[in-house]
Scaffold this active site. Structure first.
Site, short mmCIF file in Angstrom:
data_model
loop_
_atom_site.label_atom_id
_atom_site.label_comp_id
_atom_site.label_asym_id
_atom_site.label_seq_id
_atom_site.Cartn_x
_atom_site.Cartn_y
_atom_site.Cartn_z
CG HIS A 182 -23.59 17.93 7.30
ND1 HIS A 182 -25.12 17.56 7.06
CD2 HIS A 182 -23.68 19.03 7.55
CE1 HIS A 182 -25.30 18.96 6.86
NE2 HIS A 182 -24.79 19.84 7.37
CB SER A 303 -13.48 -12.79 10.66
OG SER A 303 -13.52 -13.13 9.60
CE LYS A 309 -13.15 -7.54 9.80
NZ LYS A 309 -14.32 -7.70 9.02
CD GLU A 316 -21.61 -4.38 12.82
OE1 GLU A 316 -20.65 -4.25 12.58
OE2 GLU A 316 -21.64 -5.58 13.31
#
Length: 484
Positions: A182, A303, A309, A316
């Site tokens: 979980h 970024s 970043k 992804e």
């Protein structure tokens, strides 16, 4: 006069209905004899498949060469004609290999383009190539040849990914990390054990691909359009030329069957699902909240606005592209569900979906393999994480069970201890024996030996458990199996 006029009219009508020599047929169409008008330009654009099925050309030519030799064996072609056709096909392949093939606007697919070019090169003899064959069984053959190569290649990529994961498991055999359920810290495990979980998934993927290859490795050529061939072709001889162990047994099924496409799409979807699960973990682990791993700079982007970043773009995108492959599988199942026997033009829609799914999965496999090869593990952060979160609570409950306490009662007692630990802001390992005995007199001095991460790990000493001895043994088995 009226009677004469009527007879003349009938004669005129009859003459107009008769075939007329020199009638203009659809330009460049092998099937044009039946038609009196040109195909509408919009229909041409709508029905063409050349933009994507041209990648089948090596398989189309391979199958055509085998077909020529089979026709020669059947006495349909002379030895000289067969040899000339084969040489012509080899010339066509060279043109395609080197990007010199002259495609024309009227080429509706790669199969007709090859036949058209062959006839240009060797003359009218090229028109004999299609004897005893339909595009229906021709396309079915090309697809199976293509799938056979693809599946074998992806199987190799899966094995290489497994080797990399086993290598990372070997390199991090003594690294401890939190195991999760979980997305909550549950019990400590070896990081090697975690990596090996993906090795097991990929082993199943490899097995599915192997099974797909067995079922698709059956030759459909010789089935004709739907009913078989009028020529005495030896289909088993053709199959031997193309390295197929068997031939299809029903011509209707052979030309309309796309089970192999569905099976391969299903196998690719499962591979992508496994890659997506790994990608999700890498995205979490690389975040500042976890800091368990560092992804290689070469697999990340920055970024355009925020200089600090480091975005995990590859994981992804793998996660995102998984849905794309799923979509192709569902699209193919939907395409097939309402088709009557045998061939229907709807089946042309199988290729774009298949090709994109293959390309997407292969790219994802290669990138994930290289990313994992270069992954940096932050062992200090992982060790700290494995010590907290009450992850040794199960050890306390199991200790009580060994002292004769029923598990449900032991579970309840341990839950009270965990609550006390949280209220005291002290991990379980820092509780004293006296404090533990306040919850149950069954706790003895030896309970303190249970409250160590290493002890908790090494007590899971069954096949498949996270004990170091078991994990190392599994690594050795896999290294031997994946050698080479």
């Amino acid at each position: 006069m009226a009677k004469s006029t009527s007879a003349g009219a009938r004669a005129s009508k009859s003459a107009s209905a008769a075939p007329r020599s020199g009638r203009a047929l659809p330009k460049g169409k092998a099937w044009g004899g039946r038609f009196a008008e040109q195909t509408d330009r919009l229909v041409e654009q709508f029905t063409t498949s050349l933009a994507y099925d041209r990648r089948l050309y090596p398989y189309d030519i391979q199958g055509s060469i085998a077909h020529c030799k089979t026709l020669e064996r059947a006495g349909v072609l002379t030895t000289r004609e067969s040899a000339q056709l084969v040489r012509g096909l080899e010339r066509v392949k060279l043109e395609l290999d080197h990007g010199r093939f002259p495609f024309l606007p009227q080429d509706e697919d790669i199969h007709m383009a090859i036949e058209r070019r062959l006839t240009e090169l060797i003359g009218p003899l090229g028109g004999k190539l299609h004897t005893g064959r339909s595009r229906n069984d021709q396309v079915a053959l090309d697809l199976r040849l293509f799938l056979r190569d693809v599946v074998s290649r992806v199987m190799g990529q899966v094995q290489e990914f497994r080797r990399v994961l086993v290598g990372q498991a070997r390199a991090h055999l003594d690294v401890v990390m939190p195991g999760y359920t979980h997305v909550q810290r549950a019990q400590p495990v070896l990081m090697a054990h975690h990596f090996l979980a993906y090795v097991e998934m990929l082993e199943r993927d490899w097995g599915r691909l192997r099974d797909c290859r067995t079922r698709l490795n059956v030759m459909p050529l010789g089935s004709g359009a739907l009913a078989g061939s009028n020529y005495p072709v030896d289909r088993r001889y053709t199959a031997s030329l193309l390295d197929f162990p068997s031939v299809t047994q029903n011509s209707l099924d052979a030309v309309s069957d796309r089970d192999a496409v569905v099976e391969v799409l299903g196998a690719l979807s499962l591979i992508m699902m496994h890659l997506s699960r790994l990608s999700e973990e890498l995205i979490l682990w690389a975040s500042q909240e976890f800091r368990y791993v560092d992804l290689p700079d070469t697999f990340c982007t920055g970024s355009s606005m925020m200089p600090q970043k480091k975005n995990p773009d590859v994981p992804e995108l793998v996660r995102g592209k998984t849905g794309r492959v799923y979509g192709h599988l569902m699209g193919m199942l939907t395409l097939l569900k309402g088709l009557p026997l045998s061939y229907n033009r709807d089946l042309q829609e199988d290729k774009e979906a298949l090709f994109d799914a293959v390309d997407t999965t292969e790219q994802s496999l290669v990138l994930c393999t290289e990313l994992m090869r270069r992954l940096v593990v932050n062992t200090t952060v992982l060790a700290e994480a494995a010590e907290g979160g009450g992850m040794l609570a199960t050890e306390l409950a199991d200790y009580l069970v060994t002292q004769g306490v029923p598990f449900r009662e032991a579970h309840s007692i341990t839950g009270q201890i965990v609550r006390f630990s949280l209220e005291q802001h002290r991990p379980l390992q820092q509780l004293t024996l006296k404090e533990l005995q306040g919850f149950s007199p069954r706790f003895g001095q030896d309970v303190l030996l249970c409250l160590t991460v290493r002890g908790a790990i090494n007590r899971k000493d069954q096949i498949g458990g996270t004990a170091r001895r078991r994990v190392e043994a599994r690594i050795k088995e896999l290294e031997k199996a994946l050698k080479g």
